[in-house]
Design a protein around this motif. Structure first.
Motif, short mmCIF file in Angstrom:
data_model
loop_
_atom_site.label_atom_id
_atom_site.label_comp_id
_atom_site.label_asym_id
_atom_site.label_seq_id
_atom_site.Cartn_x
_atom_site.Cartn_y
_atom_site.Cartn_z
N TYR A 202 -4.81 -60.77 -53.01
CA TYR A 202 -4.74 -61.38 -51.68
C TYR A 202 -5.67 -62.58 -51.66
O TYR A 202 -6.46 -62.79 -52.59
N GLY A 203 -5.58 -63.38 -50.61
CA GLY A 203 -6.43 -64.55 -50.49
C GLY A 203 -7.41 -64.40 -49.35
O GLY A 203 -7.20 -63.60 -48.43
N ARG A 204 -8.49 -65.16 -49.42
CA ARG A 204 -9.46 -65.23 -48.32
C ARG A 204 -9.74 -66.70 -48.02
O ARG A 204 -9.77 -67.52 -48.93
N LYS A 205 -9.94 -66.98 -46.75
CA LYS A 205 -10.19 -68.36 -46.33
C LYS A 205 -11.42 -68.41 -45.46
O LYS A 205 -11.59 -67.60 -44.54
N ALA A 206 -12.30 -69.37 -45.75
CA ALA A 206 -13.53 -69.52 -44.97
C ALA A 206 -13.20 -70.01 -43.56
O ALA A 206 -12.19 -70.70 -43.33
N SER A 207 -14.05 -69.65 -42.61
CA SER A 207 -13.88 -70.14 -41.24
C SER A 207 -14.28 -71.60 -41.17
O SER A 207 -14.88 -72.15 -42.10
N LYS A 208 -13.97 -72.24 -40.07
CA LYS A 208 -14.32 -73.65 -39.90
C LYS A 208 -15.83 -73.86 -39.79
O LYS A 208 -16.34 -74.96 -40.01
N LYS A 209 -16.56 -72.78 -39.48
CA LYS A 209 -18.01 -72.87 -39.29
C LYS A 209 -18.81 -72.48 -40.54
O LYS A 209 -20.03 -72.54 -40.54
N ASP A 210 -18.11 -72.07 -41.61
CA ASP A 210 -18.81 -71.59 -42.80
C ASP A 210 -18.03 -71.99 -44.03
O ASP A 210 -16.85 -72.28 -43.97
N TRP A 211 -18.71 -72.00 -45.19
CA TRP A 211 -18.06 -72.34 -46.46
C TRP A 211 -17.75 -71.11 -47.30
O TRP A 211 -17.07 -71.19 -48.31
N ARG A 212 -18.25 -69.95 -46.85
CA ARG A 212 -18.05 -68.71 -47.59
C ARG A 212 -16.75 -68.03 -47.15
O ARG A 212 -16.42 -68.01 -45.96
N THR A 213 -16.05 -67.45 -48.13
CA THR A 213 -14.77 -66.80 -47.82
C THR A 213 -14.93 -65.33 -47.46
O THR A 213 -13.97 -64.71 -46.98
N ASN A 214 -16.10 -64.77 -47.68
CA ASN A 214 -16.30 -63.34 -47.41
C ASN A 214 -15.97 -62.99 -45.96
O ASN A 214 -16.34 -63.72 -45.04
N SER A 217 -18.72 -62.88 -43.60
CA SER A 217 -19.25 -64.19 -43.22
C SER A 217 -18.28 -64.96 -42.32
O SER A 217 -18.45 -66.16 -42.10
N GLY A 218 -17.26 -64.27 -41.85
CA GLY A 218 -16.30 -64.90 -40.94
C GLY A 218 -15.00 -65.33 -41.60
O GLY A 218 -14.13 -65.91 -40.94
N GLY A 219 -14.86 -65.06 -42.90
CA GLY A 219 -13.63 -65.41 -43.59
C GLY A 219 -12.46 -64.54 -43.16
O GLY A 219 -12.65 -63.44 -42.63
#
Length: 304
Positions: A202-214, A217-219
């Motif tokens: 599967y994929g994960r995408k970082a939020s607009k407020k963070d660079w981490r995909t976890n 961390s908001g991903g």
């Protein structure tokens, strides 16, 4: 043939309780009994045995430990001892290796697996960090242990580095591990591998407020199909680290135009009920593959 018996410690949140129930049913079909919820925090070692209540854990045919969020140093210490006398999934050496980001990256790079450029130096060698900062322009400080993106700090200039160093000295960090910040599209691939075979992705995408995909961390998680190059890279990373069950995080370096292994996880979570609804539906396949692995390992332990 006497029944085989294994111990299990599997996380219960995020649908883990349902996963455990399915796994137990499938193991029972193979005449394998399961003792659940064995938290080594409540175990003691005594006269050649590790006891959980009245159960001698070292007499089990296998111990399946699959709980990232509640690990303690004491549990890890007993985990290591048990692995010397009985089969474990994951085996302790591989699990311990992949809990350490530097040791994992060092081994992968020495086996020609592309990773982010990294540097490890003693806490007093800060001038090396300042020199590499000028060369890389951006880097990421990572605690060598930990999961879920906790502690990751993006360093974008020398001023940010100089602000971070006193804090790390204050919390008594013995060494600094940093990676070059990769220019990527803020998404990654999480590829699940069991017994060196591809399970799903599967994929994960970082939020607009963070660079981490976890996710912590908001991903956000989304359905994503890997190509053969990604699958092959994940399988190689799992094999080199010797994990029986692995979750391999892979990103695409836009500058070098190649896929990189960012991390290898020894306890990759199953899809949650919400994730299953969007099409990440390989939980049953993963359960079947783990059950097959347990079956084989316990047969081997019994000498059949």
């Amino acid at each position: 043939m006497a029944k085989r018996k294994i111990g299990m410690w599997l996380y219960q949140n995020g649908g883990g309780d349902v996963i455990q129930k399915k796994m137990i049913e499938k193991l029972k079909q193979r005449d394998i009994d399961v003792v659940t919820n064995i938290n080594l925090r409540n175990a003691i070692a005594k006269n050649g045995h590790i006891l959980y209540k009245d159960l001698k854990l070292d007499k089990l045919d296998l111990f399946f430990s699959y709980n990232a969020g509640e690990q303690t140093q004491y549990q890890m210490y007993l985990y290591k001892a048990l692995n010397k006398v009985m089969p474990m999934i994951n085996n302790f050496d591989a699990f311990e290796l992949t809990e350490d980001k530097f040791q994992t990256s060092f081994l992968l790079r020495n086996n020609n697996i592309p990773t982010a450029d990294y540097k490890l130096c003693h806490r007093n060698d800060t001038h090396h960090l300042q020199a590499i900062m000028k060369k890389w322009s951006k880097m990421v400080y990572k605690p060598t242990d930990g999961w879920g993106g906790v502690g990751l700090t993006k360093i974008e200039n020398e001023e940010a580095l100089n602000m971070l160093l006193p804090f790390l000295n204050q919390i008594n960090v013995r060494y600094f591990y940093v990676e070059k910040f990769i220019n990527y599209d803020n998404t990654d691939y999480r590829v699940d591998i069991v017994n060196n075979e591809f399970v799903g992705c599967y994929g994960r995408k970082a939020s607009k407020k963070d660079w981490r995909t976890n996710v912590t961390s908001g991903g956000t998680v989304f359905k994503r199909e890997p190509n053969e190059q990604i699958i092959d890279l994940a399988k190689k990373a799992a094999k080199i680290t010797n994990l029986e069950i692995a979750g391999v995080d892979i990103i695409y370096d836009k500058k070098k135009k190649e896929y990189l292994v960012l991390e290898v996880n020894g306890i990759p979570a199953f899809a949650t009920p919400e994730q299953e609804k969007i099409g990440i539906d390989y939980n049953d396949k993963k359960i079947d593959m783990i059950v097959e692995l347990i079956d084989k390992k316990t047969f081997k332990k019994r000498g059949y």
